[in-house]
Design a protein around this motif. Structure first.
Motif, PDB file in Angstrom:
ATOM      1  N   TRP A   1       0.463  -9.855  -0.011  1.00  0.00           N
ATOM      2  CA  TRP A   1      -0.639  -8.976   0.330  1.00  0.00           C
ATOM      3  C   TRP A   1      -0.343  -7.270   0.248  1.00  0.00           C
ATOM      4  O   TRP A   1       0.628  -7.047   0.824  1.00  0.00           O
ATOM      5  CB  TRP A   1      -1.353  -9.501   1.312  1.00  0.00           C
ATOM      6  N   VAL A   2      -1.364  -6.625   0.160  1.00  0.00           N
ATOM      7  CA  VAL A   2      -1.261  -5.329   0.251  1.00  0.00           C
ATOM      8  C   VAL A   2      -2.628  -4.750   1.029  1.00  0.00           C
ATOM      9  O   VAL A   2      -3.604  -5.401   0.984  1.00  0.00           O
ATOM     10  CB  VAL A   2      -1.090  -4.524  -0.894  1.00  0.00           C
ATOM     11  N   VAL A   3      -2.414  -3.606   1.877  1.00  0.00           N
ATOM     12  CA  VAL A   3      -3.599  -3.258   2.510  1.00  0.00           C
ATOM     13  C   VAL A   3      -4.104  -1.844   2.197  1.00  0.00           C
ATOM     14  O   VAL A   3      -2.910  -0.777   1.983  1.00  0.00           O
ATOM     15  CB  VAL A   3      -3.284  -3.194   3.825  1.00  0.00           C
ATOM     16  N   GLY A   4      -4.957  -1.620   1.857  1.00  0.00           N
ATOM     17  CA  GLY A   4      -5.382  -0.370   1.498  1.00  0.00           C
ATOM     18  C   GLY A   4      -6.948   0.167   1.686  1.00  0.00           C
ATOM     19  O   GLY A   4      -7.630  -0.629   2.229  1.00  0.00           O
ATOM     20  N   LYS A   5      -7.291   1.334   1.137  1.00  0.00           N
ATOM     21  CA  LYS A   5      -8.745   1.966   1.402  1.00  0.00           C
ATOM     22  C   LYS A   5      -9.778   0.973   0.670  1.00  0.00           C
ATOM     23  O   LYS A   5     -10.937   0.846   0.953  1.00  0.00           O
ATOM     24  CB  LYS A   5      -8.918   3.338   1.179  1.00  0.00           C
ATOM     25  N   THR A   6      -9.388   0.739  -0.871  1.00  0.00           N
ATOM     26  CA  THR A   6     -10.136   0.140  -1.554  1.00  0.00           C
ATOM     27  C   THR A   6      -9.560  -1.011  -2.298  1.00  0.00           C
ATOM     28  O   THR A   6      -8.420  -1.149  -2.389  1.00  0.00           O
ATOM     29  CB  THR A   6     -10.837   0.948  -2.559  1.00  0.00           C
TER      30      THR A   6
END
Length: 215
Positions: A144-149
């Motif tokens: 998984w990745v975490v970002g603004k959008t």
């Protein structure tokens, strides 16, 4: 194996204190932390097709050695994977016994499960931090990745898929298409992205029913 920490801590399944429940709790915590910062968590899940059958003997032995398994044990694993034969029985009639050039690991043996964890460990070895991470449960791999959008995350997921595809190609493994999926975890419906990710030329779309989770 556990005493000397020869496997990644984020590799779950078939190990004490690393159950399916703990895998979900880890992911749940990461999602909640990201949501507190109004960020989006996007993940992709892939499974190895014919996991045990796809274990190549030479690569397994190399990976056991690289992770510090003593040479005597590596030699024993080599013997375990060598000289395997098979026969087919239909209506009580058995075929001739034939040698298997690429036998993989036999189903049902507890040793096969342990050896598979070592075979797959390099793929799973990844740091988990505020920007993303990965876990595996035996032959199921999730990153998984975490970002603004969600759109921003989708591009990063595609890069992960490319890395996993290259690793599987070098290992002689392939993905289980029906089990490939990606999901966005967001509180904001406008953050959704409906683009597909591509795995070996095939498109996989976001599953609508799994788009948003909330607790």
């Amino acid at each position: 194996m556990e005493t000397y920490r020869l496997l990644p801590a984020n590799y779950f399944g078939a190990r004490k204190q690393r159950s399916a429940e703990q895998t979900l709790l880890l992911l749940h915590g990461r999602i909640r932390t990201a949501w507190q910062g109004t960020r989006v968590v996007s993940l992709v899940s892939l499974a190895v097709k014919g996991a045990y059958n796809g274990v190549y003997q030479d690569k397994l032995l190399q990976r056991l050695t690289a992770r510090g398994i003593p040479s005597q044990v590596v030699s024993w694993a080599n013997a375990f994977c060598s000289g395997r034969t098979a026969t087919i029985v239909v209506n009580g009639q058995a075929s001739e016994v034939n040698g298997l050039e690429q036998a993989g690991l036999p189903q049902g043996s507890p040793l096969s499960l342990i050896l598979f964890l070592f075979f797959n460990a390099n793929l799973v070895q990844q740091r988990i931090d505020e920007n993303g991470g990965a876990v595996a449960f035996v032959d199921d791999y999730t990153a998984w990745v975490v970002g603004k959008t969600a759109s921003e995350n989708r591009d990063r997921l595609q890069a992960i898929v490319q890395r996993v595809t290259e690793w599987k190609s070098k290992s002689g493994a392939c993905s289980e298409g029906d089990k490939t999926a990606f999901t966005h975890f967001t509180k904001n419906g406008s953050q959704s992205a409906d683009e597909s990710i591509i795995v070996k030329g095939k498109k996989y779309s976001l599953r609508p029913a799994s788009r948003f989770w909330a607790w």
